[in-house]
Design an enzyme around this catalytic site. Structure first.
Site, PDB file in Angstrom:
ATOM      1  CD  GLU A  19      -3.300   1.307   0.608  1.00 12.42           C
ATOM      2  OE1 GLU A  19      -2.212   1.162  -0.929  1.00 12.42           O
ATOM      3  OE2 GLU A  19      -4.206   1.324   0.670  1.00 12.42           O
ATOM      4  CG  ASP A  20      -0.454   4.064  -1.824  1.00  9.22           C
ATOM      5  OD1 ASP A  20      -1.958   4.189  -0.500  1.00  9.22           O
ATOM      6  OD2 ASP A  20      -1.215   5.030  -2.158  1.00  9.22           O
ATOM      7  CG  ASP A  67      -5.318   9.433   5.650  1.00  7.90           C
ATOM      8  OD1 ASP A  67      -4.843  10.295   7.020  1.00  7.90           O
ATOM      9  OD2 ASP A  67      -6.415   9.881   4.537  1.00  7.90           O
ATOM     10  CG  PHE A 109      -3.371  15.626   0.313  1.00  6.86           C
ATOM     11  CD1 PHE A 109      -4.510  14.314   0.860  1.00  6.86           C
ATOM     12  CD2 PHE A 109      -2.965  15.240  -1.306  1.00  6.86           C
ATOM     13  CE1 PHE A 109      -5.220  13.429  -0.435  1.00  6.86           C
ATOM     14  CE2 PHE A 109      -3.454  14.859  -1.857  1.00  6.86           C
ATOM     15  CZ  PHE A 109      -4.421  13.926  -1.634  1.00  6.86           C
ATOM     16  NE  ARG A 127      -2.917   8.394  -9.472  1.00  2.99           N
ATOM     17  CZ  ARG A 127      -3.321   7.480  -8.887  1.00  2.99           C
ATOM     18  NH1 ARG A 127      -3.002   7.291  -7.647  1.00  2.99           N
ATOM     19  NH2 ARG A 127      -4.590   8.057  -8.724  1.00  2.99           N
TER      20      ARG A 127
HETATM   21  P1  IMP Z   1      -7.628   4.935   4.337  1.00  5.43           P
HETATM   22  O1  IMP Z   1      -8.929   3.626   3.743  1.00  5.43           O
HETATM   23  O2  IMP Z   1      -8.177   6.402   4.855  1.00  5.43           O
HETATM   24  O3  IMP Z   1      -6.189   4.361   5.242  1.00  5.43           O
HETATM   25  O4  IMP Z   1      -7.041   6.118   3.275  1.00  5.43           O
HETATM   26  C1  IMP Z   1      -6.205   5.062   1.938  1.00  5.43           C
HETATM   27  C2  IMP Z   1      -5.768   5.340   1.266  1.00  5.43           C
HETATM   28  O5  IMP Z   1      -6.356   6.907   1.333  1.00  5.43           O
HETATM   29  C3  IMP Z   1      -4.729   5.575   0.380  1.00  5.43           C
HETATM   30  O6  IMP Z   1      -4.872   4.179  -0.390  1.00  5.43           O
HETATM   31  C4  IMP Z   1      -5.008   6.907  -0.579  1.00  5.43           C
HETATM   32  O7  IMP Z   1      -5.066   6.024  -2.228  1.00  5.43           O
HETATM   33  C5  IMP Z   1      -5.850   7.309  -0.304  1.00  5.43           C
HETATM   34  N1  IMP Z   1      -4.539   8.850   0.336  1.00  5.43           N
HETATM   35  C6  IMP Z   1      -4.652   8.813   2.215  1.00  5.43           C
HETATM   36  N2  IMP Z   1      -4.035  10.390   2.230  1.00  5.43           N
HETATM   37  C7  IMP Z   1      -3.467  10.138   1.493  1.00  5.43           C
HETATM   38  C8  IMP Z   1      -2.481  12.151   0.566  1.00  5.43           C
HETATM   39  O8  IMP Z   1      -1.570  12.331   1.218  1.00  5.43           O
HETATM   40  N3  IMP Z   1      -2.267  11.894  -0.441  1.00  5.43           N
HETATM   41  C9  IMP Z   1      -2.912  10.887  -1.848  1.00  5.43           C
HETATM   42  N4  IMP Z   1      -3.415   9.427  -0.626  1.00  5.43           N
HETATM   43  C10 IMP Z   1      -3.537   9.355  -0.092  1.00  5.43           C
HETATM   44 MG    MG Z   2      -4.487   4.337  -2.593  1.00  3.99          MG
END
Ligand code: IMP
Ligand code: MG
Length: 177
Positions: free
Chosen positions: A98-99, A102, A151, A164
């Site tokens: 995963e990237d 959050d 962000f 990207r």
């Molecule tokens: P979560 O379900 O809130 O943990 O969301 C994770 C997903 O939200 C990641 O896989 C990203 O696609 C997106 N995301 C969360 N924070 C960022 C950010 O700072 N930049 C870009 N995408 C983000």
């Molecule tokens: Mg993502």
């Protein structure tokens, strides 16, 4: 490309060094295993590509794409699978790539979903982690960098599908409001 709103927080060199370290650790842990990398589209594509080229163990790769439901239901942690894996993961040692973690909602859903398919093992590697934003308890097994609640874009991460391709990870300032 307009870079006026971007401040580098992690340089390409730092990323490269970190990915090498993660790959060494994962290579040690997955000796004699059936490693299957599951790349979470689209943000993790560059991380996955760099990581897999540094892994010294045999591996396979597959892809998943997920998206959160609308704002109302996002808090429920329900995510929709837009693209599922091509093949069964039964008996495989699955590592989700995963990237960024959050709120943790996406990965806690994905983790539970993949666990129900009976892999031999299931772990998570994330390049970035924003612990301050967590709404559900979720810890990655391997983590590149912990970052503040900002962000970020670049190295696969987007803002409205842009940025990207940046080599560095940058804080995105939305001056427009
Ligand atoms: P979560 O379900 O809130 O943990 O969301 C994770 C997903 O939200 C990641 O896989 C990203 O696609 C997106 N995301 C969360 N924070 C960022 C950010 O700072 N930049 C870009 N995408 C983000
Ligand atoms: Mg993502």
């Amino acid at each position: 490309m307009n870079r006026k709103n971007l401040d580098v927080i992690i340089s390409a060199e730092e990323i490269s060094h970190k990915v090498t370290g993660l790959a060494d650790e994962i290579s040690r842990d997955y000796k004699e295993k059936n490693l299957l990398l599951v790349c979470v589209l689209k943000g993790a594509i560059i991380f996955t590509g760099d990581l897999m080229r540094r892994l010294k163990v045999p591996l396979e790769i597959d892809f998943m794409a997920v998206s959160s439901y609308g704002a109302d239901t996002a808090s429920s942690g329900v995510v929709r699978i837009m693209k599922d894996l091509d093949r069964s993961i039964k008996g495989k040692d699955v590592l989700i790539v995963e990237d960024v973690i959050d709120t943790g909602l996406t990965l806690s859903y994905l983790h539970a979903n993949l666990l129900s398919r009976n892999p031999a093992s299931l772990k998570v590697v994330t390049l970035l982690d924003k612990p301050d934003r967590r709404r559900v308890v979720f810890e990655a097994d391997y983590c590149g960098f912990k970052i503040p609640d900002k962000f970020v874009v670049g190295y696969g991460l987007d803002y409205g599908e842009h940025y990207r391709q940046l080599a560095d990870i940058c804080i995105f300032r939305n001056d427009a409001g």
